[in-house]
Design a protein around this motif. Sequence first.
Motif, PDB file in Angstrom:
ATOM      1  N   GLU A   5      49.729  24.296  48.602  1.00 50.08           N
ATOM      2  CA  GLU A   5      50.955  24.776  47.973  1.00 50.08           C
ATOM      3  C   GLU A   5      52.067  23.751  48.161  1.00 50.08           C
ATOM      4  OE1 GLU A   5      51.156  27.413  46.157  1.00 50.08           O
ATOM      5  OE2 GLU A   5      49.093  28.027  46.545  1.00 50.08           O
ATOM      6  N   GLN A   6      52.461  23.155  47.049  1.00 46.82           N
ATOM      7  CA  GLN A   6      53.448  22.079  47.114  1.00 46.82           C
ATOM      8  C   GLN A   6      54.805  22.553  47.634  1.00 46.82           C
ATOM      9  OE1 GLN A   6      53.128  18.809  46.440  1.00 46.82           O
ATOM     10  NE2 GLN A   6      50.945  19.035  46.088  1.00 46.82           N
ATOM     11  N   ASN A   7      55.188  23.746  47.224  1.00 53.41           N
ATOM     12  CA  ASN A   7      56.533  24.222  47.554  1.00 53.41           C
ATOM     13  C   ASN A   7      56.565  25.132  48.776  1.00 53.41           C
ATOM     14  OD1 ASN A   7      57.588  22.897  45.260  1.00 53.41           O
ATOM     15  ND2 ASN A   7      56.969  24.617  43.944  1.00 53.41           N
ATOM     16  N   SER A   8      55.441  25.257  49.427  1.00 58.54           N
ATOM     17  CA  SER A   8      55.396  26.175  50.564  1.00 58.54           C
ATOM     18  C   SER A   8      55.729  25.443  51.855  1.00 58.54           C
ATOM     19  CB  SER A   8      54.004  26.806  50.678  1.00 58.54           C
ATOM     20  OG  SER A   8      53.043  25.827  50.962  1.00 58.54           O
ATOM     21  N   SER A   9      56.256  26.176  52.784  1.00 59.35           N
ATOM     22  CA  SER A   9      56.577  25.601  54.080  1.00 59.35           C
ATOM     23  C   SER A   9      55.348  25.652  54.976  1.00 59.35           C
ATOM     24  CB  SER A   9      57.721  26.392  54.726  1.00 59.35           C
ATOM     25  OG  SER A   9      57.307  27.726  54.967  1.00 59.35           O
ATOM     26  N   THR A  10      55.489  25.059  56.149  1.00 60.04           N
ATOM     27  CA  THR A  10      54.392  25.093  57.113  1.00 60.04           C
ATOM     28  C   THR A  10      54.079  26.523  57.516  1.00 60.04           C
ATOM     29  OG1 THR A  10      55.091  22.943  57.963  1.00 60.04           O
ATOM     30  CG2 THR A  10      53.614  24.244  59.350  1.00 60.04           C
ATOM     31  N   TRP A  11      55.131  27.324  57.635  1.00 62.18           N
ATOM     32  CA  TRP A  11      54.925  28.721  58.028  1.00 62.18           C
ATOM     33  C   TRP A  11      54.172  29.494  56.956  1.00 62.18           C
ATOM     34  CZ3 TRP A  11      55.043  29.998  62.764  1.00 62.18           C
ATOM     35  CH2 TRP A  11      55.916  29.368  63.663  1.00 62.18           C
ATOM     36  N   ALA A  12      54.381  29.134  55.699  1.00 59.40           N
ATOM     37  CA  ALA A  12      53.650  29.805  54.617  1.00 59.40           C
ATOM     38  C   ALA A  12      52.160  29.499  54.716  1.00 59.40           C
ATOM     39  CB  ALA A  12      54.196  29.360  53.266  1.00 59.40           C
ATOM     40  N   SER A  13      51.828  28.264  55.039  1.00 61.40           N
ATOM     41  CA  SER A  13      50.423  27.891  55.212  1.00 61.40           C
ATOM     42  C   SER A  13      49.810  28.615  56.405  1.00 61.40           C
ATOM     43  CB  SER A  13      50.303  26.373  55.405  1.00 61.40           C
ATOM     44  OG  SER A  13      50.802  25.678  54.284  1.00 61.40           O
ATOM     45  N   VAL A  14      50.572  28.692  57.478  1.00 58.86           N
ATOM     46  CA  VAL A  14      50.101  29.413  58.666  1.00 58.86           C
ATOM     47  C   VAL A  14      49.891  30.888  58.336  1.00 58.86           C
ATOM     48  CG1 VAL A  14      50.734  30.171  60.993  1.00 58.86           C
ATOM     49  CG2 VAL A  14      51.174  27.816  60.289  1.00 58.86           C
ATOM     50  N   TRP A  15      50.790  31.436  57.525  1.00 62.97           N
ATOM     51  CA  TRP A  15      50.680  32.841  57.130  1.00 62.97           C
ATOM     52  C   TRP A  15      49.397  33.095  56.344  1.00 62.97           C
ATOM     53  CZ3 TRP A  15      51.801  37.677  57.770  1.00 62.97           C
ATOM     54  CH2 TRP A  15      51.612  38.585  56.730  1.00 62.97           C
ATOM     55  N   VAL A  16      49.046  32.181  55.443  1.00 63.27           N
ATOM     56  CA  VAL A  16      47.824  32.339  54.648  1.00 63.27           C
ATOM     57  C   VAL A  16      46.598  32.338  55.559  1.00 63.27           C
ATOM     58  CG1 VAL A  16      46.351  31.262  52.906  1.00 63.27           C
ATOM     59  CG2 VAL A  16      48.814  31.357  52.551  1.00 63.27           C
ATOM     60  N   VAL A  17      46.549  31.387  56.474  1.00 64.01           N
ATOM     61  CA  VAL A  17      45.409  31.300  57.396  1.00 64.01           C
ATOM     62  C   VAL A  17      45.340  32.536  58.290  1.00 64.01           C
ATOM     63  CG1 VAL A  17      44.388  29.987  59.293  1.00 64.01           C
ATOM     64  CG2 VAL A  17      45.438  28.776  57.376  1.00 64.01           C
ATOM     65  N   ALA A  18      46.493  32.946  58.823  1.00 67.15           N
ATOM     66  CA  ALA A  18      46.532  34.122  59.705  1.00 67.15           C
ATOM     67  C   ALA A  18      46.137  35.389  58.948  1.00 67.15           C
ATOM     68  CB  ALA A  18      47.932  34.277  60.298  1.00 67.15           C
ATOM     69  N   SER A  19      46.578  35.500  57.703  1.00 68.36           N
ATOM     70  CA  SER A  19      46.239  36.670  56.891  1.00 68.36           C
ATOM     71  C   SER A  19      44.739  36.748  56.642  1.00 68.36           C
ATOM     72  CB  SER A  19      46.985  36.614  55.555  1.00 68.36           C
ATOM     73  OG  SER A  19      48.381  36.651  55.755  1.00 68.36           O
ATOM     74  N   ASN A  20      44.134  35.604  56.400  1.00 70.55           N
ATOM     75  CA  ASN A  20      42.682  35.579  56.202  1.00 70.55           C
ATOM     76  C   ASN A  20      41.939  35.970  57.473  1.00 70.55           C
ATOM     77  OD1 ASN A  20      41.744  34.513  53.429  1.00 70.55           O
ATOM     78  ND2 ASN A  20      43.453  33.177  53.924  1.00 70.55           N
ATOM     79  N   MET A  21      42.432  35.522  58.608  1.00 68.17           N
ATOM     80  CA  MET A  21      41.809  35.890  59.878  1.00 68.17           C
ATOM     81  C   MET A  21      41.928  37.391  60.127  1.00 68.17           C
ATOM     82  SD  MET A  21      43.048  32.666  62.235  1.00 68.17           S
ATOM     83  CE  MET A  21      42.295  33.315  63.719  1.00 68.17           C
ATOM     84  N   LEU A  22      43.083  37.952  59.800  1.00 74.83           N
ATOM     85  CA  LEU A  22      43.275  39.397  59.946  1.00 74.83           C
ATOM     86  C   LEU A  22      42.364  40.171  59.003  1.00 74.83           C
ATOM     87  CD1 LEU A  22      47.170  39.644  60.284  1.00 74.83           C
ATOM     88  CD2 LEU A  22      45.467  40.180  62.041  1.00 74.83           C
ATOM     89  N   PHE A  23      42.206  39.642  57.797  1.00 74.42           N
ATOM     90  CA  PHE A  23      41.323  40.295  56.829  1.00 74.42           C
ATOM     91  C   PHE A  23      39.879  40.311  57.327  1.00 74.42           C
ATOM     92  CE2 PHE A  23      38.288  39.645  53.336  1.00 74.42           C
ATOM     93  CZ  PHE A  23      38.415  40.861  52.687  1.00 74.42           C
ATOM     94  N   VAL A  24      39.421  39.179  57.846  1.00 72.39           N
ATOM     95  CA  VAL A  24      38.054  39.099  58.372  1.00 72.39           C
ATOM     96  C   VAL A  24      37.880  40.061  59.545  1.00 72.39           C
ATOM     97  CG1 VAL A  24      36.383  37.595  59.526  1.00 72.39           C
ATOM     98  CG2 VAL A  24      37.707  36.724  57.590  1.00 72.39           C
ATOM     99  N   ALA A  25      38.867  40.094  60.437  1.00 74.49           N
ATOM    100  CA  ALA A  25      38.801  41.001  61.585  1.00 74.49           C
ATOM    101  C   ALA A  25      38.776  42.460  61.125  1.00 74.49           C
ATOM    102  CB  ALA A  25      39.997  40.759  62.507  1.00 74.49           C
ATOM    103  N   PHE A  26      39.588  42.775  60.121  1.00 75.64           N
ATOM    104  CA  PHE A  26      39.620  44.144  59.593  1.00 75.64           C
ATOM    105  C   PHE A  26      38.257  44.535  59.023  1.00 75.64           C
ATOM    106  CE2 PHE A  26      40.221  47.100  56.057  1.00 75.64           C
ATOM    107  CZ  PHE A  26      40.922  48.128  56.684  1.00 75.64           C
ATOM    108  N   CYS A  27      37.634  43.610  58.309  1.00 71.88           N
ATOM    109  CA  CYS A  27      36.324  43.906  57.714  1.00 71.88           C
ATOM    110  C   CYS A  27      35.273  44.176  58.785  1.00 71.88           C
ATOM    111  CB  CYS A  27      35.878  42.743  56.822  1.00 71.88           C
ATOM    112  SG  CYS A  27      36.732  42.657  55.235  1.00 71.88           S
ATOM    113  N   PHE A  28      35.278  43.365  59.839  1.00 75.58           N
ATOM    114  CA  PHE A  28      34.244  43.500  60.862  1.00 75.58           C
ATOM    115  C   PHE A  28      34.493  44.667  61.814  1.00 75.58           C
ATOM    116  CE2 PHE A  28      32.933  39.283  59.538  1.00 75.58           C
ATOM    117  CZ  PHE A  28      31.564  39.311  59.754  1.00 75.58           C
ATOM    118  N   PHE A  29      35.758  44.955  62.096  1.00 74.64           N
ATOM    119  CA  PHE A  29      36.057  45.972  63.106  1.00 74.64           C
ATOM    120  C   PHE A  29      36.477  47.324  62.528  1.00 74.64           C
ATOM    121  CE2 PHE A  29      36.844  41.934  65.368  1.00 74.64           C
ATOM    122  CZ  PHE A  29      35.909  42.088  66.384  1.00 74.64           C
TER     123      PHE A  29
END
Length: 210
Positions: free
Chosen positions: A104-128
Amino acid sequence: MDMSIVKQTGTKAVSIAVAGMILPLIVGVGISFSMSGKNENTNEISYILYIGIVLSVTSFPVLARMLAELKLINTELGKLALSTSLINDVCAWALLALAIALSEQNSSTWASVWVVASNMLFVAFCFFVVRPSVTWLIKRTPEGKQFSEFQICVVLVGVVISAFITDVIGTHSIFGAFVYGLVIPNGPLGAAIIEKLEDFVSGLLLPIFY
């Protein structure tokens, strides 16, 4: 998804998967690094990472189909190949999520971290959460009794919802469906879904996709 196959192959599958990814990933990163910088509108880091991922991945659905056609899917070699490809795909999707977050060209570092963290939460939600819920649904159905159309529809709606969630997060809809498929326990429910959808998926969707 029968995750017990991965457990049966043990560390051998992990070792082969890692070894099979490292060299192509390094080569891909090297090639993309030499080609990067030619387009100012392209995020250099995500471009390098994406090319490396593309060259290092063995597609699990494609390999499974090939093994099935060759009647090797139930052999020791076939199980090892499937386990290796599954681990390979999981790693690839994790790296791809990171690459998309960084693209994402216009996204900040925190936006990238948010995407990664959201995916990790999604995976955890699916498994648990999702996996225990599906397991409860299976146990609630008497042994030998077929699953109702409603139960199968509920599970299939979960595929669509998972795909939608990861698409909204900013990864890819396929990632959500892939993770959701991993958490469906192997057994009567999986067999019922395959029975309902195999002809439609194999005869129509797979040829369109590939």
